[in-house]
Design a protein around this motif. Structure first.
Motif, PDB file in Angstrom:
ATOM      1  N   GLY A 259       0.803  -1.228   0.000  1.00 37.79           N
ATOM      2  CA  GLY A 259       0.000   0.000   0.000  1.00 37.79           C
ATOM      3  C   GLY A 259       0.829   1.268   0.000  1.00 37.79           C
ATOM      4  N   ALA A 260       2.125   1.121   0.226  1.00 39.53           N
ATOM      5  CA  ALA A 260       3.007   2.293   0.213  1.00 39.53           C
ATOM      6  C   ALA A 260       3.863   2.249  -1.048  1.00 39.53           C
ATOM      7  CB  ALA A 260       3.913   2.278   1.432  1.00 39.53           C
ATOM      8  N   THR A 261       4.347   3.400  -1.466  1.00 41.80           N
ATOM      9  CA  THR A 261       5.276   3.473  -2.579  1.00 41.80           C
ATOM     10  C   THR A 261       6.496   4.231  -2.099  1.00 41.80           C
ATOM     11  OG1 THR A 261       3.418   3.543  -4.117  1.00 41.80           O
ATOM     12  CG2 THR A 261       5.552   4.227  -4.951  1.00 41.80           C
ATOM     13  N   LEU A 262       7.640   3.607  -2.172  1.00 39.79           N
ATOM     14  CA  LEU A 262       8.867   4.296  -1.774  1.00 39.79           C
ATOM     15  C   LEU A 262       9.503   4.852  -3.034  1.00 39.79           C
ATOM     16  CD1 LEU A 262      10.276   1.562   0.619  1.00 39.79           C
ATOM     17  CD2 LEU A 262       8.698   3.421   1.158  1.00 39.79           C
ATOM     18  N   THR A 327       2.402   7.689   0.152  1.00 41.85           N
ATOM     19  CA  THR A 327       1.303   7.682  -0.821  1.00 41.85           C
ATOM     20  C   THR A 327       1.166   9.164  -1.194  1.00 41.85           C
ATOM     21  OG1 THR A 327      -0.663   8.234   0.502  1.00 41.85           O
ATOM     22  CG2 THR A 327       0.126   5.948   0.668  1.00 41.85           C
ATOM     23  N   PRO A 328       0.321   9.501  -2.195  1.00 38.39           N
ATOM     24  CA  PRO A 328       0.221  10.919  -2.547  1.00 38.39           C
ATOM     25  C   PRO A 328      -0.205  11.806  -1.365  1.00 38.39           C
ATOM     26  CG  PRO A 328      -0.741   9.576  -4.263  1.00 38.39           C
ATOM     27  CD  PRO A 328      -0.409   8.640  -3.136  1.00 38.39           C
ATOM     28  N   THR A 329      -0.911  11.245  -0.394  1.00 36.47           N
ATOM     29  CA  THR A 329      -1.419  12.104   0.684  1.00 36.47           C
ATOM     30  C   THR A 329      -1.000  11.674   2.083  1.00 36.47           C
ATOM     31  OG1 THR A 329      -3.414  10.751   0.694  1.00 36.47           O
ATOM     32  CG2 THR A 329      -3.508  12.784  -0.593  1.00 36.47           C
ATOM     33  N   ARG A 330      -0.377  10.506   2.218  1.00 39.74           N
ATOM     34  CA  ARG A 330      -0.101  10.026   3.569  1.00 39.74           C
ATOM     35  C   ARG A 330       1.385   9.792   3.850  1.00 39.74           C
ATOM     36  NH1 ARG A 330      -4.447   5.700   5.427  1.00 39.74           N
ATOM     37  NH2 ARG A 330      -3.941   4.642   3.487  1.00 39.74           N
ATOM     38  N   THR A 331       1.763  10.095   5.088  1.00 42.86           N
ATOM     39  CA  THR A 331       3.168   9.950   5.464  1.00 42.86           C
ATOM     40  C   THR A 331       3.433   8.528   5.962  1.00 42.86           C
ATOM     41  OG1 THR A 331       2.727  10.592   7.745  1.00 42.86           O
ATOM     42  CG2 THR A 331       3.313  12.367   6.204  1.00 42.86           C
ATOM     43  N   TYR A 332       4.708   8.258   6.166  1.00 43.88           N
ATOM     44  CA  TYR A 332       5.104   6.952   6.690  1.00 43.88           C
ATOM     45  C   TYR A 332       4.394   6.673   8.021  1.00 43.88           C
ATOM     46  CZ  TYR A 332       8.044   2.890   7.467  1.00 43.88           C
ATOM     47  OH  TYR A 332       8.474   1.607   7.646  1.00 43.88           O
ATOM     48  N   SER A 333       4.411   7.676   8.950  1.00 44.86           N
ATOM     49  CA  SER A 333       3.768   7.492  10.267  1.00 44.86           C
ATOM     50  C   SER A 333       2.307   7.110  10.135  1.00 44.86           C
ATOM     51  CB  SER A 333       3.796   8.779  11.085  1.00 44.86           C
ATOM     52  OG  SER A 333       5.068   9.279  11.156  1.00 44.86           O
ATOM     53  N   GLU A 334       1.621   7.763   9.182  1.00 40.91           N
ATOM     54  CA  GLU A 334       0.194   7.489   9.017  1.00 40.91           C
ATOM     55  C   GLU A 334      -0.051   6.047   8.569  1.00 40.91           C
ATOM     56  OE1 GLU A 334      -2.218  11.078   7.429  1.00 40.91           O
ATOM     57  OE2 GLU A 334      -0.137  11.499   6.931  1.00 40.91           O
ATOM     58  N   LEU A 335       0.856   5.512   7.753  1.00 43.73           N
ATOM     59  CA  LEU A 335       0.684   4.118   7.338  1.00 43.73           C
ATOM     60  C   LEU A 335       1.089   3.132   8.427  1.00 43.73           C
ATOM     61  CD1 LEU A 335      -0.118   5.191   4.556  1.00 43.73           C
ATOM     62  CD2 LEU A 335       0.982   3.161   3.631  1.00 43.73           C
ATOM     63  N   VAL A 336       1.948   3.588   9.347  1.00 46.49           N
ATOM     64  CA  VAL A 336       2.263   2.754  10.507  1.00 46.49           C
ATOM     65  C   VAL A 336       1.006   2.626  11.368  1.00 46.49           C
ATOM     66  CG1 VAL A 336       3.614   2.584  12.650  1.00 46.49           C
ATOM     67  CG2 VAL A 336       4.728   3.293  10.528  1.00 46.49           C
ATOM     68  N   ALA A 337       0.299   3.754  11.512  1.00 46.63           N
ATOM     69  CA  ALA A 337      -0.927   3.767  12.317  1.00 46.63           C
ATOM     70  C   ALA A 337      -1.982   2.810  11.756  1.00 46.63           C
ATOM     71  CB  ALA A 337      -1.474   5.189  12.394  1.00 46.63           C
ATOM     72  N   THR A 338      -2.008   2.625  10.431  1.00 44.39           N
ATOM     73  CA  THR A 338      -2.998   1.715   9.843  1.00 44.39           C
ATOM     74  C   THR A 338      -2.542   0.254   9.899  1.00 44.39           C
ATOM     75  OG1 THR A 338      -2.014   1.751   7.640  1.00 44.39           O
ATOM     76  CG2 THR A 338      -3.637   3.461   8.102  1.00 44.39           C
ATOM     77  N   GLY A 339      -1.279   0.033  10.277  1.00 42.30           N
ATOM     78  CA  GLY A 339      -0.769  -1.331  10.353  1.00 42.30           C
ATOM     79  C   GLY A 339      -0.158  -1.834   9.052  1.00 42.30           C
ATOM     80  N   LEU A 340      -0.221  -1.005   7.994  1.00 37.89           N
ATOM     81  CA  LEU A 340       0.343  -1.446   6.711  1.00 37.89           C
ATOM     82  C   LEU A 340       1.872  -1.487   6.745  1.00 37.89           C
ATOM     83  CD1 LEU A 340      -1.956   0.422   4.152  1.00 37.89           C
ATOM     84  CD2 LEU A 340      -1.723  -2.051   4.397  1.00 37.89           C
TER      85      LEU A 340
END
Ligand SMILES: [Zn+2]
Length: 365
Positions: A259-262, A327-340
């Motif tokens: 779900g993330a793109t580096l 992602t275009p709108t979300r930071t690394y921390s935000e994706l950590v919060a979702t568990g991804l």
């Protein structure tokens, strides 16, 4: 769909080259034999194809290239392109880039420079400012031009139109010579090339698949070049319909991870913005946790001052995670919060990172 991979192309080329040697065409001088560099970690491929003239209107060219084979090809280009136009070419390789080059360049007064952006920038360091300012065209190919490289190129050649071409030795020039109307990094497919973006993500980015005739009798379909790109809609001012953008090499400049793109350019931006380390490498991997795939990122950093406590590593990890968009709108921390994603891990390297011919900053493990 049947997708051709690099190993398939290796076999196809072996057959074509064997055929060429066994039964040469009537005018073999119209052909060139090339070897792919093998820098991508793959076995080099020997290819043979009809020489492609270069429609580039620079008259006094500088071609920055890494190998003798490429130099020879460009010399050939200059000879056969347009015999009536007095084109000159300086084929420059890595060992030519030195202080003594400056006065010679000044005397040569190039109007166009072409090659890999990093090499052109290295050469630019030895070209007088006035000579650089007189260059009107710079064409980059062979590596992804990140925003940082592009800005450096804009400073080095302030009056040049900067453009890109997209080619892979094993299939040829996939893009046309720049039409002059497209934004940087965008290209039209060359005549004879079919282009497809396979399995695009939400941003439209997927594997670039090309279909083309490799020889008079061999047509390949859906070859995965290893680059990622997107199709861009809308016709161009020049009248051509098809436009594509290359965003990077799969697994190097651009890694897809749960779900993330580096993206290399984003990690460069973060490094520049935070100024907490002098160099970095990103290692991405996937782990399965309670039956769910989670992305894991290790940021390895080098600091010239040698500082490297655990508290500092944690502080840097927190700042980077809040700054880096995955992602275009979300930071690394935000994706950590979702568990991804798993929390970002930072490790210090006590020695500077090795720099290869192509600098790879993001790897998928
Ligand atoms: Zn165009």
């Amino acid at each position: 769909m049947n997708i051709l991979e690099r190993k398939d192309i290796v076999e196809i080329w072996k057959g074509i080259v064997a055929g060429f040697i066994a039964k040469p065409p009537l005018h073999p001088e119209e052909y060139e034999i090339r070897l792919t560099s093998g820098t991508s970690g793959n076995e080099p491929i020997l290819i043979v194809r009809r020489h492609e003239p270069l429609h580039w209107n620079a008259l006094r060219r500088v071609q920055c290239s890494g190998s003798m084979g490429v130099r020879l090809q460009h010399l050939l280009n200059a000879l056969v392109d347009e015999p009536d136009v007095p084109t000159r070419i300086w084929a420059l390789d890595g060992s030519d880039i030195q202080e003594e080059m400056g006065p010679l360049m000044e005397d040569y007064a190039p109007d166009g420079i072409r090659g890999s952006c990093s090499m052109i920038l290295r050469a630019a360091g030895h070209i007088p400012a006035k000579t650089r300012a007189a260059v009107s065209s710079a064409v980059f190919g062979g590596e992804q031009v990140t925003p940082a490289l592009r800005q450096a190129a804009e400073r080095a050649f302030p009056n040049a139109k900067l453009q890109t071409v997209y080619r892979a030795i094993e299939v040829g020039s996939i893009s046309e010579e720049p039409c002059g109307h497209l934004p940087f990094g965008h290209n039209h497919p060359a005549a004879g090339f079919g282009m497809n973006v396979h399995d695009p993500d939400k941003q439209g980015v997927g594997d670039i698949l090309v279909s083309v005739a490799l020889s008079e009798t061999t047509f390949i379909e859906n070859y995965r070049t290893g680059d990622l790109g997107r199709a861009v809609t809308g016709p161009c001012v020049c009248g051509k319909e098809e436009v594509f953008e290359i965003v990077g090499r799969r697994g190097q400049d651009y890694v897809k991870l749960s779900g993330a793109t580096l993206r290399r350019e984003e990690w460069d931006r973060v490094a520049d913005a935070l100024r907490l380390y002098n160099d970095y490498r990103v290692e991405a991997s996937k782990v399965v946790l309670n039956g769910k795939v989670q992305g894991k990122v290790l940021l390895r950093i080098f600091r010239r001052d040698g500082a490297g406590t655990e508290a500092l590593a944690q502080e840097i990890a927190d700042k980077v995670a809040k700054t880096a968009f995955v992602t275009p709108t979300r930071t690394y921390s935000e994706l950590v919060a979702t568990g991804l994603l798993a929390p970002l891990k930072v490790e210090f390297s006590t020695t500077p990172f090795l720099r290869g011919k192509k600098e790879v900053k993001i790897v998928e493990k």
